[in-house]
Scaffold this motif. Sequence first.
Motif, PDB file in Angstrom:
ATOM      1  N   SER A 104       6.098  -5.754  11.606  1.00 56.54           N
ATOM      2  CA  SER A 104       5.266  -5.056  10.898  1.00 56.54           C
ATOM      3  C   SER A 104       6.170  -3.614  10.312  1.00 56.54           C
ATOM      4  O   SER A 104       7.099  -3.551  10.298  1.00 56.54           O
ATOM      5  CB  SER A 104       3.872  -4.605  11.624  1.00 56.54           C
ATOM      6  OG  SER A 104       3.086  -3.977  10.860  1.00 56.54           O
ATOM      7  N   GLY A 105       5.058  -2.587  10.199  1.00 59.26           N
ATOM      8  CA  GLY A 105       5.729  -1.461   9.773  1.00 59.26           C
ATOM      9  C   GLY A 105       5.974  -0.329  10.692  1.00 59.26           C
ATOM     10  O   GLY A 105       6.140  -0.757  12.200  1.00 59.26           O
ATOM     11  N   GLY A 106       6.049   1.043  10.736  1.00 55.81           N
ATOM     12  CA  GLY A 106       6.093   2.085  11.444  1.00 55.81           C
ATOM     13  C   GLY A 106       7.566   2.652  11.838  1.00 55.81           C
ATOM     14  O   GLY A 106       7.750   3.361  12.394  1.00 55.81           O
ATOM     15  N   VAL A 107       8.604   1.953  10.972  1.00 60.86           N
ATOM     16  CA  VAL A 107       9.903   2.666  11.064  1.00 60.86           C
ATOM     17  C   VAL A 107       9.803   3.828  10.212  1.00 60.86           C
ATOM     18  O   VAL A 107       9.366   3.696   9.076  1.00 60.86           O
ATOM     19  CB  VAL A 107      10.983   1.600  10.585  1.00 60.86           C
ATOM     20  CG1 VAL A 107      12.256   2.200  10.578  1.00 60.86           C
ATOM     21  CG2 VAL A 107      11.089   0.329  11.407  1.00 60.86           C
ATOM     22  N   HIS A 129       3.418   6.094   0.335  1.00 60.96           N
ATOM     23  CA  HIS A 129       2.295   6.971   0.697  1.00 60.96           C
ATOM     24  C   HIS A 129       2.118   8.099   0.196  1.00 60.96           C
ATOM     25  O   HIS A 129       1.400   9.216   0.588  1.00 60.96           O
ATOM     26  CB  HIS A 129       1.911   7.165   2.374  1.00 60.96           C
ATOM     27  CG  HIS A 129       2.346   5.830   3.230  1.00 60.96           C
ATOM     28  ND1 HIS A 129       1.402   4.728   3.054  1.00 60.96           N
ATOM     29  CD2 HIS A 129       3.377   5.521   3.932  1.00 60.96           C
ATOM     30  CE1 HIS A 129       2.041   3.753   3.670  1.00 60.96           C
ATOM     31  NE2 HIS A 129       3.089   4.264   4.261  1.00 60.96           N
ATOM     32  N   SER A 180      -2.019  -8.648   5.511  1.00 61.18           N
ATOM     33  CA  SER A 180      -2.425  -7.960   6.733  1.00 61.18           C
ATOM     34  C   SER A 180      -3.475  -7.363   6.493  1.00 61.18           C
ATOM     35  O   SER A 180      -3.166  -5.858   6.337  1.00 61.18           O
ATOM     36  CB  SER A 180      -1.238  -7.413   7.095  1.00 61.18           C
ATOM     37  OG  SER A 180      -0.243  -8.127   7.923  1.00 61.18           O
ATOM     38  N   ARG A 199      -2.687 -10.892  14.840  1.00 59.32           N
ATOM     39  CA  ARG A 199      -2.349  -9.433  15.185  1.00 59.32           C
ATOM     40  C   ARG A 199      -2.831  -9.210  16.320  1.00 59.32           C
ATOM     41  O   ARG A 199      -3.794  -9.298  16.900  1.00 59.32           O
ATOM     42  CB  ARG A 199      -3.052  -8.651  14.174  1.00 59.32           C
ATOM     43  CG  ARG A 199      -2.692  -7.074  14.075  1.00 59.32           C
ATOM     44  CD  ARG A 199      -3.238  -6.198  12.894  1.00 59.32           C
ATOM     45  NE  ARG A 199      -2.477  -4.905  13.078  1.00 59.32           N
ATOM     46  CZ  ARG A 199      -2.354  -4.138  11.912  1.00 59.32           C
ATOM     47  NH1 ARG A 199      -2.960  -4.548  10.978  1.00 59.32           N
ATOM     48  NH2 ARG A 199      -2.025  -2.834  12.169  1.00 59.32           N
ATOM     49  N   PHE A 222       1.538  -3.655  15.332  1.00 58.75           N
ATOM     50  CA  PHE A 222       2.067  -2.413  14.530  1.00 58.75           C
ATOM     51  C   PHE A 222       1.242  -1.410  15.702  1.00 58.75           C
ATOM     52  O   PHE A 222       0.264  -0.970  15.654  1.00 58.75           O
ATOM     53  CB  PHE A 222       1.124  -2.339  13.235  1.00 58.75           C
ATOM     54  CG  PHE A 222       1.769  -0.968  12.347  1.00 58.75           C
ATOM     55  CD1 PHE A 222       2.132   0.225  13.039  1.00 58.75           C
ATOM     56  CD2 PHE A 222       1.645  -1.184  11.039  1.00 58.75           C
ATOM     57  CE1 PHE A 222       2.781   1.165  12.215  1.00 58.75           C
ATOM     58  CE2 PHE A 222       1.979   0.054  10.207  1.00 58.75           C
ATOM     59  CZ  PHE A 222       2.520   1.099  10.945  1.00 58.75           C
ATOM     60  N   ASP A 231       3.504  -7.686   1.491  1.00 63.02           N
ATOM     61  CA  ASP A 231       2.628  -7.525   2.601  1.00 63.02           C
ATOM     62  C   ASP A 231       1.061  -6.736   1.979  1.00 63.02           C
ATOM     63  O   ASP A 231       1.437  -5.744   1.578  1.00 63.02           O
ATOM     64  CB  ASP A 231       2.814  -6.608   3.758  1.00 63.02           C
ATOM     65  CG  ASP A 231       1.731  -6.244   4.425  1.00 63.02           C
ATOM     66  OD1 ASP A 231       0.760  -6.904   4.837  1.00 63.02           O
ATOM     67  OD2 ASP A 231       2.026  -5.115   5.247  1.00 63.02           O
ATOM     68  N   GLU A 290       7.411  -5.582   7.916  1.00 61.96           N
ATOM     69  CA  GLU A 290       6.534  -4.914   7.036  1.00 61.96           C
ATOM     70  C   GLU A 290       6.624  -3.527   6.558  1.00 61.96           C
ATOM     71  O   GLU A 290       5.643  -2.794   6.680  1.00 61.96           O
ATOM     72  CB  GLU A 290       5.208  -5.182   7.126  1.00 61.96           C
ATOM     73  CG  GLU A 290       4.555  -6.647   7.232  1.00 61.96           C
ATOM     74  CD  GLU A 290       3.142  -6.881   7.999  1.00 61.96           C
ATOM     75  OE1 GLU A 290       2.558  -7.971   7.600  1.00 61.96           O
ATOM     76  OE2 GLU A 290       2.512  -5.939   8.384  1.00 61.96           O
ATOM     77  N   MET A 291       7.838  -3.196   6.266  1.00 63.65           N
ATOM     78  CA  MET A 291       8.177  -1.767   6.090  1.00 63.65           C
ATOM     79  C   MET A 291       7.600  -1.232   4.809  1.00 63.65           C
ATOM     80  O   MET A 291       7.695  -1.786   4.079  1.00 63.65           O
ATOM     81  CB  MET A 291       9.473  -1.433   6.464  1.00 63.65           C
ATOM     82  CG  MET A 291      10.099  -1.686   7.864  1.00 63.65           C
ATOM     83  SD  MET A 291      11.822  -1.375   8.166  1.00 63.65           S
ATOM     84  CE  MET A 291      12.445  -2.664   7.499  1.00 63.65           C
ATOM     85  N   GLY A 292       7.013  -0.175   4.865  1.00 64.16           N
ATOM     86  CA  GLY A 292       6.745   0.406   3.725  1.00 64.16           C
ATOM     87  C   GLY A 292       7.425   1.860   3.560  1.00 64.16           C
ATOM     88  O   GLY A 292       8.289   2.191   2.578  1.00 64.16           O
ATOM     89  N   SER A 347       3.370   4.689  14.289  1.00 67.28           N
ATOM     90  CA  SER A 347       3.644   4.960  12.810  1.00 67.28           C
ATOM     91  C   SER A 347       4.512   5.977  12.726  1.00 67.28           C
ATOM     92  O   SER A 347       4.725   6.981  13.734  1.00 67.28           O
ATOM     93  CB  SER A 347       2.449   5.349  12.225  1.00 67.28           C
ATOM     94  OG  SER A 347       2.169   5.323  10.893  1.00 67.28           O
ATOM     95  N   LYS A 407       0.948  -1.074  -0.046  1.00 65.10           N
ATOM     96  CA  LYS A 407      -0.085  -0.049   0.032  1.00 65.10           C
ATOM     97  C   LYS A 407       0.866   1.413   0.095  1.00 65.10           C
ATOM     98  O   LYS A 407       0.360   2.374  -0.371  1.00 65.10           O
ATOM     99  CB  LYS A 407      -0.919  -0.146   1.119  1.00 65.10           C
ATOM    100  CG  LYS A 407      -0.192   0.256   2.491  1.00 65.10           C
ATOM    101  CD  LYS A 407      -1.431   0.584   3.688  1.00 65.10           C
ATOM    102  CE  LYS A 407      -0.772   1.125   4.743  1.00 65.10           C
ATOM    103  NZ  LYS A 407      -0.414   0.357   5.962  1.00 65.10           N
TER     104      LYS A 407
HETATM  105  C1  LIG Z   1       0.562   0.480   6.649  1.00 62.42           C
HETATM  106  C2  LIG Z   1       1.091  -0.957   7.071  1.00 62.42           C
HETATM  107  C3  LIG Z   1       2.447  -1.265   7.103  1.00 62.42           C
HETATM  108  C4  LIG Z   1       3.533  -0.222   6.517  1.00 62.42           C
HETATM  109  O1  LIG Z   1       3.500   0.748   7.302  1.00 62.42           O
HETATM  110  P1  LIG Z   1       4.889   1.939   7.130  1.00 62.42           P
HETATM  111  O2  LIG Z   1       4.380   2.820   8.024  1.00 62.42           O
HETATM  112  O3  LIG Z   1       4.658   2.483   5.630  1.00 62.42           O
HETATM  113  O4  LIG Z   1       6.176   1.005   7.263  1.00 62.42           O
HETATM  114  C5  LIG Z   1       2.768  -2.407   7.299  1.00 62.42           C
HETATM  115  N1  LIG Z   1       1.896  -3.341   7.948  1.00 62.42           N
HETATM  116  C6  LIG Z   1       0.664  -3.023   7.802  1.00 62.42           C
HETATM  117  C7  LIG Z   1      -0.305  -4.038   8.494  1.00 62.42           C
HETATM  118  C8  LIG Z   1       0.143  -1.718   7.587  1.00 62.42           C
HETATM  119  O5  LIG Z   1      -1.047  -1.626   7.475  1.00 62.42           O
END
Ligand SMILES: *Cc1c(COP(=O)(O)O)cnc(C)c1O
Length: 441
Positions: free
Chosen positions: A229-232, A377, A97, A141, A190, A74, A273-275, A193, A55
């Motif tokens: 998950s993400g959040g880094v 994003h 996820s 989760r 997660f 993911d 799951e870093m984005g 953020s 995403k």
């Molecule tokens: C949005 C999301 C991520 C990615 O988050 P980032 O802040 O972009 O790293 C990872 N896992 C899940 C389930 C998410 O909804």
Amino acid sequence: MTKTPFVTKDRLVSICEHFPTPFHLYDEAGIRRNMEAVRDAFAWNPGFREYFAVKANPNPALISILGEYGCGLDCSSATELILAEALGMRGDKVMLSANDVPAEDFRLAAELDAIVNFDDISHIPFYRHVAGPIPKTVSCRFNPGGLFQLANGIMDNPGDSKYGMTEEQLPEAYRMLSEAGAETFGLHAFLASNTVTDEYYPALARILFALAVRLERETGVHIGFINLSGGVGIPYRPDKRANDIRAIGEGVRRAFEEILVPAGMGDVAIFTEMGRFMMGPYGCLVTRAIHEKRTYKDYIGVDANACDLIRPAMYGAYHHITVMGQANGPDKSGSPAVRTYDVTGNLCENNDKFARDRALPEVEIGDLLVIHDTGAHGYSMGYNYNGRLRSAEVLLREDGGCRLIRRAETPSDYFATLDVQAGVHARLERIAHGEAAQGVR
Ligand SMILES: *Cc1c(COP(=O)(O)O)cnc(C)c1O
């Protein structure tokens, strides 16, 4: 304090001769170096895998770069699962996820044999009802509730978030899944953020590792992986320090050695799951100043708008802006900030401002502006309000060349979902193509 774009002014001017503004530009070299740093930071864990959060940036050309390094995906929806499959990914390379999951997402996940990360205990019977047998590898989760705090303050408010299961629900969920045939279990959370601190993953890891030990003892299931998950985060502001992924990986390793290894769980794989961290800094929105307006404030109107990048409008998010200048003018990227502007898009919506009261060098009509950190994003949150069309995406390759990796939308794309009388449709198409041919976006 400033930020330096990953492209020089001269190169950008030449790129703009081929691709009309606005467009998102991506930095292949930056994506690769960062990916390699992530891989190295977690090399101590043999099962480590990054599942790139689609995403954040669903462009196949960019995802394929990460795929070369063994990343999984993911996915948050059926459409993203389709994209994963089109890129040749299935089985344990694909994680679903999602939350509030529609039946078709589960069905497609089952077809792809994807790992399902259950957001809620009630989704387990729902999955069995709509998609069939529970997969061999599953995940749950977790949401600890309350506030999530680190030494430097409150990071986020899990107690107010719709995601995940309570600690009480988890053993019950694992038992249900186990009785339904699941064999390998994952644990996911997660909690915050865009964390710009090296402490987030290690702190989250400690919570999840300790919980995993309790869950394995209580339920007897085999926990095969823990998904951080993400959040880094990334430093959107020029005065913020970038996260050090090596320090983050090392912090997670220490927690692993202290908690999982003594519990006999040293075989657990770490997933991420870093984005944002994978793509954010390696994309920028290239746009051009087309109007200057002086009323109660000074405005620079650019040819992009919030449909290309909604974060400032939606979250009041800061995105740094560098004024580059124009083809035959001076390189303004290092010039001192002498003016204060609101930098706006053209939506009939007053929050369509890329920056408010921003100190910038003098902007002239025709100047190229780089809006930083749009790689995650950014394009992916685009929309079509006001009949505005989403921009193109261009990849700046490692060898210096450029490739169009997504064309800009045309009016035909906007009208494509309409079911109107044939005559009206033909007319729309004719107008749309006429406009597109003239380079109108
Ligand atoms: C949005 C999301 C991520 C990615 O988050 P980032 O802040 O972009 O790293 C990872 N896992 C899940 C389930 C998410 O909804």
